[in-house]
Each structure stands twice: as C-alpha cells, then as structure tokens.
Design an enzyme around this catalytic site. Sequence first.
Site, PDB file in Angstrom:
ATOM      1  N   LYS A  88     -84.070 -13.595 -11.321  1.00 28.64           N
ATOM      2  CA  LYS A  88     -83.520 -14.774 -10.819  1.00 28.64           C
ATOM      3  C   LYS A  88     -83.337 -14.722  -9.251  1.00 28.64           C
ATOM      4  O   LYS A  88     -83.228 -13.944  -8.758  1.00 28.64           O
ATOM      5  CB  LYS A  88     -81.945 -15.076 -11.376  1.00 28.64           C
ATOM      6  CG  LYS A  88     -81.895 -15.365 -12.784  1.00 28.64           C
ATOM      7  CD  LYS A  88     -80.518 -15.688 -13.367  1.00 28.64           C
ATOM      8  CE  LYS A  88     -80.289 -15.906 -14.628  1.00 28.64           C
ATOM      9  NZ  LYS A  88     -80.763 -16.871 -15.348  1.00 28.64           N
ATOM     10  N   SER A 113     -74.784 -13.908 -21.228  1.00 27.63           N
ATOM     11  CA  SER A 113     -73.462 -13.123 -21.652  1.00 27.63           C
ATOM     12  C   SER A 113     -73.336 -12.766 -23.198  1.00 27.63           C
ATOM     13  O   SER A 113     -72.736 -11.953 -23.264  1.00 27.63           O
ATOM     14  CB  SER A 113     -72.416 -13.890 -21.083  1.00 27.63           C
ATOM     15  OG  SER A 113     -72.618 -14.414 -19.655  1.00 27.63           O
TER      16      SER A 113
END
Lengths: 323, 213
Positions: free
Chosen positions: A104, A263
Amino acid sequence: MTISLVATEPKPKGVKIDMVENAQMVRGTTLLKRGFAHMQKHGVVMDVTNVEQAVIAEEAGAVAVMVLDKLPYDVRKAGGVARTASIKVIQEIMDAVTIPIMAKCRIGHTDEAHVLEVVGVDMVDESEVLTPADEERHIWKWDFTTPFVNGARNLGEALRRIEEGCAMIRTKGEPGTGNVAEAVAHIRLVNSEVRKIRSIYQDSDKQELMKAARELKVSYAMVEETARLGRLPVVNFAAGGITTPADAALLMNLGCDGVFVGSGIFKSEDPAQRARAVVLATTFYDDAKIVMEAQKMVDEKKSLLGMDTKNLELRMQERGQHA
Amino acid sequence: MSSKKKSLTIGVLGFQGDIEENVSATKQALQELQIDGNVQLVRYPEDVEKVDGLILPGGESTVQSTLAAIQRSLPVIKKRISEGMPVMGTCAGMIMLSKRAYDRVVGDTKQKLIGNLDIVIERNAFGRQSESFEADLSIGMLGKEAFKGVFIRAPAVSEVGKDVEVIAKLNNKVVAVRQKNIIGTAFHPELSGDSRMHRQFVKMAVDFSRKSA
C-alpha cells in the site's frame, strides 16, 4: 478481446519497449496490467505485516499478499499517520513467498508509489487505509509500469480511478472493523448504478448516457463501455470487514471477482485455519455445503470481535472520495 | 453424425484465475469453427468425466493446487489425460500439468502437480509483474502469422522429455510445448484476442470425441 482496454492513454509513460536479443518485448501495457488483475480472480488477497504471516497466507492458498506496516485494526487503534510499510519487510516477504506481493501507498503519494515500483512489488494499492497525502488528486497511474488497485464506494469513484490508470478496483468497506456491512452496501450500490446505465444503453439513449457520464464525472466512452459490459471494465474485489468464510461467500455471490481480507485473518485467534477456510469459501461460494465445511473450520469465539460501523471516529472509506 | 450424438463439451477448470476469459475464448473458437458445442466449468471430480477436453486457466498455480476440495479432482484429471482426453494449460495451467516446478527465487515448491506433461518448469522465469511483457511469437502449428504472446509473471520450460515437442520459443526459452494430447503455454492465448490456439485445441477435442464415440 476478453479484457476491456477502455480509457487507455494514447502513449502512457508506463509502457516500456525493449529489444531483447531478437524479440521486441513490451511492458506496462493496459492488457498486462489488467491481465495481472484477471489472474487474481476467484482468489483471496491477505493483508500481512511480516514474513511469518506471508508464509501462512501462501500455504493457506492466498492468491497474493498485501504488505502493510499495521493491520487496519491496529491503524485505527494507533492513530497518528499511517504510511507505506518498511522496505526491508517488503523485501523479506518478496524473498520468502512465490505468490504476488502487493503493497500500500498513501492516496496521491506518487513518490511512495515510485519507491514501491523500484522495490519490485507486483501491484501497488493506493489505499485509504493509510493517511492520504493529497486529498485533491490521486496518483496518475498511467505513468507506472506496475499495475495499481484502488478503492471505490460507488460507480463514479471506480470509473474515475480507472481513468487515472488503475487496473483493478476494491469496493471499499470499512477496514479494520470486522463488520462486512459497509462492503455489502457499496457493492450493492455499484451493482445498481451499473444496472441503471446498462438499461439506458439497451434503450440506445445516447443523450441519457451522456447525462450519466456528467453525473459520474467521467468520459462518455467509459460510461458506454461499462454499460455495454454490464459490469466494471476491470476486475472488482470486495474489501473491508471480511471476517468469516461466509462473509467471503456473501460478497462473491453479490458478483465480486474475489476478496481482500485485512484484519479478519491475522487479528483472529485461528489465523492459519481461518485463512484456509476463507479461501475454500471464496472458491466454492455458490456451494452452500462447502461454505458450511469452511465455516466449520473456524471458531466464532476466535473471530475478531469487531465494531459497529455507525459511530466510528475515523471513516477510512470517505478518504479521497471527492477526487 | 447421428442426431443422438451429444454435442461437444469443453471444460474449463473453475477454481481460480482467468476462468471466464478462457470460457469466452473457447466460445469464440467454437463459433469461428462453426462447431456446435458448449463450454462448462469443471470443479468436481464427476464434472471431469463429462468433458471432451479440458482447459486449465491462468492464475496462481499454488492456489489452484492447494485446497483438499480441489485435490480430489486432480487424480481424475490425471486419469482422463492418460486416456487421451485433450488438455491445454495456460501459464499456471501448464505448471499444474508439469512433472516438476521450481521457483526462480525460492527454489523447489511444495505444490501438488498433475504431472502428465514431461517437462520441468521454472516459475516466474522472466521476473515479477513489472517484467511481464507482450511479444510476437512464431508458432508453426498456428500458421505463418505471428501470435501475440501475453506473458504475465510467466513460467518457462527448462527441461523437456523425449515425447515433448517444442512449439514456441522466445530468446532460447521454451514457452509452449505439445505432448500428444497435452498443450502447455507459458503465455495467455485467452487474452490475446487471437483464438487460433483455442481453435487448435477445440479441433483436438473434436477428434477425441469422435474416437471415443
């Protein structure tokens, strides 16, 4: 062609032509960038922060890993500014696994993206999980040889990102919450917006299609192509809040081409088993018996507890929405 | 042909990767050859028995061979290939068909392979995605006109067995092979917009279905 090349810039800087021995080899074309995304289809991309997690992800059948400094859940908890991951960690992961590596960078941070391209990641995610560097402009991705994936909450955002050169879309959810509701809402919205322009296209009403282009703030050609295809012209994955195998199946059944899990896996207490289960449910999303098998592999008591998405202090999904 | 004969069925292995792209390239090939046939996804062992030819698409070969639910189909595919069913693997699909595969950086991988194709594969032989490329190939079996090779994190063939015919090379790297009823390509013919490779495969499936009828 089996891949749409709509909106390709006439002479993008990211296209490189080399003569190697007797062959002319062309890199960075739209076909190669979008083609890479097509190879990810029906797969699960897993967020990882270190080598151990990357190896678990690969062994579980992840189609790629996304390297970041902190999982979205931890980004939310830590506060502060979230930036691209340490280069050393990215390189260690590149040396440890054979599947593609994504990483990212911040929205609009062209130089973080250049750094990731030089490191050699397979795809750059210009991501709202990190703190945006430029609220007004996203990266002009035609300048890169490496393909990009971008988030989008609605059809206009998705098509604008494609016009900037991204090769893949993630329908945004609300990252790090363990709650799939926002991802569901946005894929439904994109689907219904596509259906609307598709029906205008089928009526051959060019004037109305032009009006839609103005509302979406994209070119007429982009709207026409999307309407003709009846789907986004690039691969579209779901992301944000996916925690269980059934969550993944739900989004696949809504028409996503694959899923990103952040997550949901490594903030659970049974990551290796859960990773395999999510892959299984994504592959066989339309077979309830196998999704049940997958769901049986995880223990709900070990799921990321998650949070209500209505009263969040930080809504990552809204980042970059006006550009 | 008697009216009772079932029409031709081509299967595309439907676990992961560019499945739909191979379905549409095969449909285009059927249409251009004016052959009445259909294209089906193959995900369960019993599906494998119903097709006259099988395409293994591109994607990530580690994923395509990982899950137990997938592994149940692999022995059936292996058996049908040995019986002569035509099979074509593109990129990850060719890796799946090969006897042995190793990664350029990481070395030997723990992948479960189908193994009918007597070649050794070097995975990611040209490098990572930024090294992915398009290049014109000369493939004799498809005619004189160049074929656009779309190479995405492509493998290459580093060793070929004695029954394996090399059908395309690029700078001394073997990028397409044929071994009787098996075709393997390091590139993605389903993405090039040129259906000649899929037409070639459909013809092999037609011959096989006639023989087995």
